[in-house]
Design a protein around this motif. Structure first.
Motif: not given
Length: 431
Positions: A98-101, A130-132, A139-140, A149-150
């Motif tokens: 989610i928004g991360v490498d 807050n789904h994918a 978010s990340h 958490q999201i």
């Protein structure tokens, strides 16, 4: 001289493109909507009284195709999280990201850059917010499964001291109203309006932050909604709240095309496509009236391996899908507790079942939804000659649709990361 000419052309080209930077950007995702879905919808929406098969809004707005594979660590078939992360950041990542490498490090999203620039930002989706897909824009997190958490991050994580999202519309009560934390109350105390019914969207004060949650998790299927134009309703409300002199960035997701694909449910799939088509038709007119706006729609992947025509019959019969009074899931839910299953199913499907079809329902001995949902979907598959290859995702290329200022940049074949990279360029080109 040749080098000078090349450089001059490059500068002039960038100058022309830089003046073509939209004030407002609307990114749309038809989750799970591979090319078979838009083709099927053309046939589903066709006017049978005319000899030709009419174009749909998808045909009018088609500009290109996109590849969808995630980072190679996850192979060639993406999930929604990696797909949305590619569309939001321009970076390939692993399935679930989610928004991360791939090193689980946060990567800036197009929505976050828009916020930094002073634009208002929002999401309008039929899943939980807050789904994918919405999460990957706002978010990340290392895992899409970390729903709480999201949800928390929408309140806790700030961009330049501000909330990342000015407008949030979709489902998600159980993630925002929990025993350990009531995020709805926190957002209200922070100045957000809150609504929990679609009908309330027409009464909110414009120009102020808005949180709207309309279901425990995902919203009801379009076929089961009291307002069967739920995505257009969300879209219009979001834009009303976001419009301002600095511009806005809005993510819209037709989330449940994907869910219908996972369930191999052609009846719900066409209803979800219709919900999206109505939204696009309204946006066509909106952009005609607001030419400083860009809309770009694509899919994160295709789901279900939808086949138009099955068993070698060389036919597809969407007329059997047009009179449904409820989704196959809702029909299945009601079948659990009734004795005359054939009569109920015939009424809700809009056609008289054969004895063989009724028998397929009567042999089910279960108090769970899934067998009945599957049986109803199988009846619709048989009637319409619909086929499926999987209950998961496939790795096919997906379509790109665009309209408005800057839409010419999305033509041809692109990788999904190039869609985000182009949006980044358009954001940075704004003067």
């Amino acid at each position: 001289m040749k080098q000078f000419t090349t450089l001059l052309l490059a500068v002039l080209s960038h100058s022309v493109l830089a003046t073509n930077a939209p004030k407002n950007i609307i990114m749309m995702v038809g989750d799970g909507m591979g090319p078979a879905y838009t083709t099927a919808y053309r046939m589903y929406a066709d006017d049978p009284s005319t000899p030709e098969v009419e174009q749909t809004v998808f045909d009018r707005l088609l500009v290109g195709m996109a590849s969808t594979h995630p980072d190679i660590v996850s192979g060639f078939v993406t999930d929604s999280a990696a797909g949305a992360t590619a569309l939001s950041t321009g970076v390939k990542s692993y399935n679930g990201a989610i928004g991360v490498d791939t090193n689980k490090k946060p990567v800036q999203t197009v929505l976050e850059l828009a916020k930094i620039q002073g634009r208002k930002t929002g999401v309008a989706v039929t899943s939980q917010i807050n789904h994918a897909t919405p999460a990957s824009f706002g978010s990340h997190n290392e895992s899409r499964q970390n729903y709480d958490q999201i949800a928390d991050s929408y309140f806790d994580d700030k961009t330049n001291g501000q909330f990342v999202l000015d407008v949030m519309l979709g489902g998600g009560w159980k993630y925002f109203i929990r025993e350990d934390r009531n995020l709805v109350e926190q957002f209200k105390e922070a100045g957000y309006q809150y609504v929990d019914k679609l009908s309330q969207l027409s009464t909110v004060s414009t120009g102020t932050p808005l949180l709207g949650l309309f279901a425990d998790s995902g919203m009801p299927w379009a076929l089961d909604s009291s307002n069967q134009r739920r995505l257009p309703t969300l879209t219009k409300a979001a834009i009303r709240q976001l419009e301002n002199d600095q511009g806005y960035f809005l993510l819209i997701e037709a989330s449940q095309v994907d869910w219908a694909g996972h369930s191999n449910d052609i009846g719900s799939a066409m209803a979800e496509m219709h919900d999206l088509a109505l939204t696009l038709e309204w946006l066509e007119q909106y952009i005609n009236e607001n030419p400083d706006t860009l809309m770009v729609l694509t899919a994160d992947h295709s789901t279900g391996g939808l086949t138009i025509g099955a068993k070698g019959n060389y036919s597809w019969k969407p007329q059997w899908l047009k009179n449904l009074k409820a989704s196959p899931a809702e029909i299945g839910k009601q079948l659990i507790t009734v004795k005359n299953k054939g009569a109920l199913a015939s009424n809700l499907l809009g056609f008289e079942l054969t004895q063989e079809e009724i028998a397929s329902l009567n042999v089910i001995e279960s108090d769970e939804l899934k067998p009945y949902h599957k049986a109803i979907s199988k009846i619709l598959d048989g009637r319409s000659d619909t086929g499926w290859t999987t209950s998961g995702h496939t790795g096919v290329d997906v379509q790109i649709f665009a309209k408005g200022m800057g839409s010419e940049r999305f033509t041809g074949h692109l990788d999904n990361t190039e869609i985000a990279q182009t949006v980044f360029e358009l954001l940075r080109d704004k003067k």
